[in-house]
Scaffold this active site. Sequence first.
Site, PDB file in Angstrom:
ATOM      1  N   ARG A   1       3.954   3.945 -14.455  1.00  0.00           N
ATOM      2  CA  ARG A   1       5.321   4.137 -14.969  1.00  0.00           C
ATOM      3  C   ARG A   1       6.341   3.267 -14.227  1.00  0.00           C
ATOM      4  NH1 ARG A   1       5.876  10.480 -14.713  1.00  0.00           N
ATOM      5  NH2 ARG A   1       4.645  10.058 -12.854  1.00  0.00           N
TER       6      ARG A   1
ATOM      7  N   ASN B   1       4.251  10.011 -18.791  1.00  0.00           N
ATOM      8  CA  ASN B   1       2.864  10.458 -18.809  1.00  0.00           C
ATOM      9  C   ASN B   1       2.718  11.596 -19.809  1.00  0.00           C
ATOM     10  OD1 ASN B   1       2.017   8.738 -16.786  1.00  0.00           O
ATOM     11  ND2 ASN B   1       2.030  10.284 -15.172  1.00  0.00           N
TER      12      ASN B   1
END
EC number: 6.2.-.-
Length: 730
Positions: free
Chosen positions: A23, A41
């Site tokens: 990320r 996620n």
Amino acid sequence: MPSSEATRLRLRVTGAVQGVGFRPFVHSLADRYALAGFVRNDSQGVLMEVEGARVDDFVAALKREPPPLARIDTLECETITPLRDAKFSIEPSRDGKTQTRITPDAAVCDDCLSDLFDPKSRFYLYPFVNCTHCGPRYTLTRRLPYDRAQTSMAPFAMCEDCARDYADPTNRRFHAQPIACPKCGPRLDHSIEQIVTALQSGGIVALKGIGGFHLLCDARNEAAVAELRRRKGRDAKPFAIMVADAAAATGAGLFDAQSLRLLQSRARPIVIVEKREDFAPSIAPCLSRIGVILPYAPLHRLLFHAAADLALVATSANPSGEPLIVDDDEAREKLASIADLIVGHDRAIVARADDSVMSVIAGAPAFLRRARGFIPEPVALTNDGPDTLALGAHLKSTITVTRGREAFVSTHIGSLDDRATIDFFRETIARMLDILDVKPERVACDLHPDLASTRYAEETGLPVIRVQHHAAHIAAIAAEHKIEGPVLGAALDGHGYGDDGGAWGGELMLVDEGYWRRLGHIAPLPLPGGDRAAREPWRMGVAALAAQDRCGDVFDRFPGMELAGKVAMLASAPNVARTTSLGRMFDAAAALLGVRLMQQYEGQAAMELEALCKSPRALDNGYRIESHILDLTKLFAALLKPGLSAAQGAELLHGTLIEALAQWLRAAAQARGHTRVALGGGCMMNKILAEGLVSRLRDFGIEALLARAAPTNDGGLSLGQAHIARMRKV
């Protein structure tokens, strides 16, 4: 803000993409290309939307520059309606049915090492330093999605400095879930100085690491190593050593370029190589090879920082064959009689994991034990199939869970001999099914009716597919090499329950569409004493004499064995159990040559024979093949010749076996039009035998496939069971 001409893409990434800094990596790419949107996620992996003029550049960089620990399996992309977002953000994770996976634990990275030894860093000499590129993952994760609250770091509230790093997209600890420092993180209960002092004074230290406790002592101190053996009850089984760096490793053993790369890989396995330096004699008695491992946790690095010339025995802390100890209280209870110093810390280990053990065989890495650093990376399968739970066998137990086109082989569990290991077996099943979010449709187990794993399969209430031991060895190789259709192979190992209830172990088999057929086997020898013969090679020596009608020689060959005469009578009896096992053939040879009469650990006789073999040479007419039955009687007769040394006998044994097995496989392959064969079973851990077979078969135009993704020994059986069970119609 994106222009009116901006394009918006929705991208779905699957694979090992959680817990690896994916990320923050996406966030930095979005900043680089001035894109808006989000990333988060979820149960399937990572979902992102990006909007702006340079989305194509973003996608190209996403494929080209993933974080070091990331593994992208799939990348799906679709164009959607622009939303004219003002910025790019990392959104909270979302739950759901898990389709992603956590990554294996990784050795401390160079950047974290710089922090560890930089007096100006707040991580200076902190034994739990980590970032998104390194550190524990699988062993501290309770469930997915991978967030701090789902790990054993949840009890440690971040200090202001760690919270700032965690929230800074430009920091490599951005969203690093195990982030911690001396202010807010886990702590050792003894100092590095205390540990090193104990080791240097000849003491034994139990040290809590990434996947469990190690037992450590000075590898150059014979008294310390011998005392560790005495206290642990480990008479002769070889120990591995941990040394400071690659330079020290190349002084300890003969590393080629590939072995050295494997040693220094992020997984940091134990690598088996030929010995160079003589450490304490009892580290690997009567063997020519040694296992070497480099420090992989910051804690290990601190030991060598305090004493650079250390060389340490590093062995799993599991007394009496029980599972690896991971809990501090259990360590204090069970290791008090073994260790002089027990060093724990307050970060819990969620999933125990031994060190992986590997060797380079026939030009590529091969597993002897697959555990920390590799689990839970899946083996990619050719096709989708029913979600399956496969339970392995009895020794070197593992389990496999399949999900779609992936097979997840568990960490090494051990031998299912005691309640503690069976509990670990059940614990591993529950954890893997939970973390993968799989509800199996069927269960596979060994053909043997009286194994703990077989009984568990029957308890599940699922359709049970029973798979013959040696068919599973061959099927495991077929699975990882993505072979469709029939596979011809040889399974060469110590013991497996046969279709006829016999003790098989040298089998020529055809595996196809979830079924198997035994085409041939090694000519059997008597098995006087059953399982006891596997622990007492002299019994197999008697069996080899009986097969040659030379029972009268047993008293000269084995004068110290009071039962030699009775065992000879038993071996000559018409109803004695018999075995086709190549492992037992090695035992017979070791006994006839006087190398090993009693075994202190599994495979000891064969390993000591391998250590004696410097230049294998085939005996002329040393075997006979008839109707796919390989008869080694002439070889055993040659090993009895007066004046033959143990080393000469070991060379004849290896050379003749290579030629005999190659010709055996060649005949079967040519009869069926096959140009490749699978070589499985524990005997394929013998580097001389495996490499000789691969080379000789190549001379015949036959490709030999070896196990690479899972151990060739019984540690890979569950993968083969799963492969067969998925193809079987229930």
